[in-house]
Design an enzyme around this catalytic site. Structure first.
Site, PDB file in Angstrom:
ATOM      1  N   LYS A  81     -17.712   3.565  -8.170  1.00 54.75           N
ATOM      2  CA  LYS A  81     -16.661   4.525  -8.544  1.00 54.75           C
ATOM      3  C   LYS A  81     -16.496   4.555 -10.066  1.00 54.75           C
ATOM      4  O   LYS A  81     -16.456   5.623 -10.667  1.00 54.75           O
ATOM      5  CB  LYS A  81     -15.343   4.123  -7.869  1.00 54.75           C
ATOM      6  CG  LYS A  81     -14.305   5.212  -7.928  1.00 54.75           C
ATOM      7  CD  LYS A  81     -12.973   4.727  -7.401  1.00 54.75           C
ATOM      8  CE  LYS A  81     -13.061   4.352  -5.936  1.00 54.75           C
ATOM      9  NZ  LYS A  81     -11.747   3.897  -5.417  1.00 54.75           N
ATOM     10  N   LYS A  93     -12.649  -6.469  -6.303  1.00 58.94           N
ATOM     11  CA  LYS A  93     -11.566  -6.219  -5.337  1.00 58.94           C
ATOM     12  C   LYS A  93     -10.974  -7.555  -4.945  1.00 58.94           C
ATOM     13  O   LYS A  93     -11.641  -8.591  -5.042  1.00 58.94           O
ATOM     14  CB  LYS A  93     -12.118  -5.516  -4.092  1.00 58.94           C
ATOM     15  CG  LYS A  93     -11.072  -4.719  -3.344  1.00 58.94           C
ATOM     16  CD  LYS A  93     -10.857  -3.366  -3.984  1.00 58.94           C
ATOM     17  CE  LYS A  93      -9.760  -2.577  -3.299  1.00 58.94           C
ATOM     18  NZ  LYS A  93      -9.692  -1.203  -3.810  1.00 58.94           N
TER      19      LYS A  93
HETATM   20  P1  NAD Z   1      -0.463   2.523   1.264  1.00 56.84           P
HETATM   21  O1  NAD Z   1      -0.278   1.167   1.816  1.00 56.84           O
HETATM   22  O2  NAD Z   1       0.554   3.051   0.318  1.00 56.84           O
HETATM   23  O3  NAD Z   1      -0.588   3.572   2.457  1.00 56.84           O
HETATM   24  C1  NAD Z   1      -1.390   3.413   3.552  1.00 56.84           C
HETATM   25  C2  NAD Z   1      -0.798   4.308   4.637  1.00 56.84           C
HETATM   26  O4  NAD Z   1      -1.710   4.379   5.726  1.00 56.84           O
HETATM   27  C3  NAD Z   1       0.520   3.799   5.194  1.00 56.84           C
HETATM   28  O5  NAD Z   1       1.428   4.879   5.299  1.00 56.84           O
HETATM   29  C4  NAD Z   1       0.148   3.310   6.600  1.00 56.84           C
HETATM   30  O6  NAD Z   1       1.209   3.433   7.524  1.00 56.84           O
HETATM   31  C5  NAD Z   1      -0.978   4.270   6.932  1.00 56.84           C
HETATM   32  N1  NAD Z   1      -1.867   3.829   7.985  1.00 56.84           N
HETATM   33  C6  NAD Z   1      -2.390   2.601   8.224  1.00 56.84           C
HETATM   34  N2  NAD Z   1      -3.158   2.626   9.347  1.00 56.84           N
HETATM   35  C7  NAD Z   1      -3.098   3.906   9.808  1.00 56.84           C
HETATM   36  C8  NAD Z   1      -3.646   4.572  10.926  1.00 56.84           C
HETATM   37  N3  NAD Z   1      -4.426   3.929  11.802  1.00 56.84           N
HETATM   38  N4  NAD Z   1      -3.380   5.888  11.106  1.00 56.84           N
HETATM   39  C9  NAD Z   1      -2.592   6.548  10.225  1.00 56.84           C
HETATM   40  N5  NAD Z   1      -2.045   5.978   9.153  1.00 56.84           N
HETATM   41  C10 NAD Z   1      -2.287   4.664   8.957  1.00 56.84           C
HETATM   42  O7  NAD Z   1      -1.923   2.547   0.641  1.00 56.84           O
HETATM   43  P2  NAD Z   1      -2.524   3.541  -0.442  1.00 56.84           P
HETATM   44  O8  NAD Z   1      -2.438   2.890  -1.762  1.00 56.84           O
HETATM   45  O9  NAD Z   1      -1.967   4.906  -0.233  1.00 56.84           O
HETATM   46  O10 NAD Z   1      -4.064   3.500  -0.022  1.00 56.84           O
HETATM   47  C11 NAD Z   1      -4.569   4.265   1.066  1.00 56.84           C
HETATM   48  C12 NAD Z   1      -6.066   4.368   0.936  1.00 56.84           C
HETATM   49  O11 NAD Z   1      -6.376   4.971  -0.315  1.00 56.84           O
HETATM   50  C13 NAD Z   1      -6.812   3.040   0.952  1.00 56.84           C
HETATM   51  O12 NAD Z   1      -8.074   3.219   1.552  1.00 56.84           O
HETATM   52  C14 NAD Z   1      -6.988   2.724  -0.511  1.00 56.84           C
HETATM   53  O13 NAD Z   1      -8.082   1.862  -0.741  1.00 56.84           O
HETATM   54  C15 NAD Z   1      -7.232   4.115  -1.036  1.00 56.84           C
HETATM   55  N6  NAD Z   1      -6.958   4.252  -2.464  1.00 56.84           N
HETATM   56  C16 NAD Z   1      -5.698   4.152  -2.949  1.00 56.84           C
HETATM   57  C17 NAD Z   1      -5.493   4.285  -4.316  1.00 56.84           C
HETATM   58  C18 NAD Z   1      -4.119   4.238  -4.915  1.00 56.84           C
HETATM   59  O14 NAD Z   1      -3.997   4.415  -6.135  1.00 56.84           O
HETATM   60  N7  NAD Z   1      -3.076   4.045  -4.141  1.00 56.84           N
HETATM   61  C19 NAD Z   1      -6.576   4.517  -5.171  1.00 56.84           C
HETATM   62  C20 NAD Z   1      -7.849   4.631  -4.634  1.00 56.84           C
HETATM   63  C21 NAD Z   1      -8.023   4.500  -3.269  1.00 56.84           C
END
Ligand code: NAD
Length: 420
Positions: A81, A93
């Site tokens: 990335k 990570k």
């Molecule tokens: P977060 O913890 O804020 O949110 C995750 C959400 O997913 C929660 O609302 C949870 O209830 C939901 N969830 C979990 N299992 C689920 C399922 N089976 N069905 C539906 N919803 C489900 O996390 P985030 O930071 O928003 O990250 C989410 C994804 O995005 C991850 O894969 C993370 O690696 C990726 N990501 C996040 C960021 C960031 O800046 N936050 C950056 C790059 C990638």
């Protein structure tokens, strides 16, 4: 997929050899005094996959399913990335195997500080710079930065990103992932519209978002603001469906306040559906924003979306990816779509190092330029090589990794050098 990328990237064998194994991996135990007086020990990990292009960078995940293999895969993704976006960082990570929902706030703080105690020698502003990931946030980054600064006896804001603004965080960081994703969508939609059979107008474009957390809720809001019809959203316990479109703003506000998606007084005709049904909705855009492997060999047959934008890391398994591509579904890959987060994390690090803080416009303009330039470059590789966008993104990243690897000393150079 990587093999295919190697074919098109034309990089030295050294580059590939360097990427075969992670640079270093750390397994730690974190003893935490719980509120009831008992001691509990948690397993924690930090993997630095590759630092050929700069200090390693990657989030910290608190989740019951965290294990060393998952952390290693996520560190590998981060390597690509950062290279795909041209950010001068390698990939890392970290994670702790824990269900943070079972902890009190004080227990969570002790665990966060304990994790830093355990990994402090492994990280640093010029070595490895963690950030938030699933179930970690600004608050956790604030505790962790404070703990690191206590250990090193100097204020070191540049060791973590995603910090609170008052501790050296960057404006725009909290919505950066969603902002970046919406810029990628804006840039790619006109190009894929015809091949994917997407509607002309935003108001006719339907969207489903799986995972309504930091990234998912904000992207749903962005797309609704752009006039699209967000017909489904879900979190780990609830999925909502409204064929005429959900009123995303109030739902996101409630989720932020109460942590719950469900609740009274939803406008219009909204029904609760199963999480799996959300993935099977007949929508134009599906935005998986929860965890990896959401779409796999078992449920890929049900997916009816025309295009998938991966906000989560690795939400589409390799088997499912091949099947979707065969069916003509356009998939915009995670390492591009969700890279707004790491991009603004990089800007936060730069601001911490410089001691000079940018206004929101400056962050936004830089993010827009960056996402636009790299999306265009990846699109051009896809067109030129006639490969899917994911392969193109990896080719783009590999070329940069190859240049850095060769600059460090390639076998070809050594062979060409005159004998001493
Ligand atoms: P977060 O913890 O804020 O949110 C995750 C959400 O997913 C929660 O609302 C949870 O209830 C939901 N969830 C979990 N299992 C689920 C399922 N089976 N069905 C539906 N919803 C489900 O996390 P985030 O930071 O928003 O990250 C989410 C994804 O995005 C991850 O894969 C993370 O690696 C990726 N990501 C996040 C960021 C960031 O800046 N936050 C950056 C790059 C990638």
């Amino acid at each position: 997929m990587l093999d295919e990328a190697f074919e098109h990237a034309d990089v030295s064998s050294d580059t590939i050899e360097r990427l075969r194994l992670p640079k270093s991996a750390l397994k730690v135990s974190i003893p935490v005094r719980m509120d009831d007086g008992n001691l509990r020990t948690f397993a924690g990990y930090r993997v630095r996959y590759d630092d050929t292009r700069g200090p390693t960078k990657g989030g910290i995940r608190f989740h019951p399913k965290v294990n060393i293999d998952e952390v290693q895969s996520l560190a590998f993704w981060m390597t690509f990335k950062c290279a795909a976006l041209g950010i001068p960082f390698g990939g890392a990570k970290g994670g702790v195997t824990v269900d943070p929902k079972e902890l009190s706030l004080h227990e969570l703080e002790r665990l966060s500080r304990g994790y830093v105690d355990a990994i402090a020698d492994f990280i640093g502003p010029d070595v490895d710079i963690p950030a938030p990931d699933v179930y970690t946030n600004e608050l956790v980054m604030g505790w962790m930065t404070d703990q690191y600064s206590t250990i090193t006896r100097e204020l070191t804001p540049a060791v973590f990103t995603g910090k609170p603004l008052s501790m050296g965080g960057s404006l725009g960081r909290s919505t950066a992932t969603a902002d970046g994703a919406s810029l990628v969508i804006e840039r790619l939609l006109p190009r894929i519209r015809e091949s994917a059979g997407l509607p002309e107008k935003p108001e006719d474009t339907t969207v489903a978002v799986q995972g309504f957390g930091n990234a998912g809720a904000a992207i749903a809001e962005r797309l609704a603001e752009a006039g699209m019809k967000v017909v489904g959203v879900s979190d780990s316990s609830t999925a909502l469906h409204a064929p005429e479109g959900l009123d995303v703003g109030p739902i996101a506000e409630r989720k932020r306040e109460s942590g719950e998606l469900e609740g009274e007084a939803l406008e219009g005709e909204v029904s609760e559906i199963e999480g799996e049904e959300l993935l099977a909705l007949e929508v134009d855009l599906l935005i998986p924003s929860a965890l990896e492997g959401a779409i796999d060999a078992d449920n890929v047959g049900d997916v009816k979306a025309k295009a998938i934008f991966e906000v989560a890391n690795g939400p589409v398994s390799p088997d499912a990816n091949s099947e979707l591509l065969d069916r003509g579904v356009v998939i915009a890959p995670d390492i591009l779509v969700n890279a707004g987060g790491v991009t603004v994390s990089y800007y936060e690090w730069v601001q911490n190092r410089a001691g000079l803080y940018w206004d929101a416009d400056e962050v936004r303009d830089r993010l827009r330029d960056k996402m636009g330039t790299e999306t265009d470059a990846i699109w051009e590789i896809a067109e030129d090589r006639q490969v899917p966008l994911r392969v193109a993104a990896y080719v783009h990243a590999l070329r940069r990794l190859g240049e850095a690897s060769d600059a460090r000393g390639s076998a070809e150079r050594y062979r060409a050098a005159p004998a001493a």
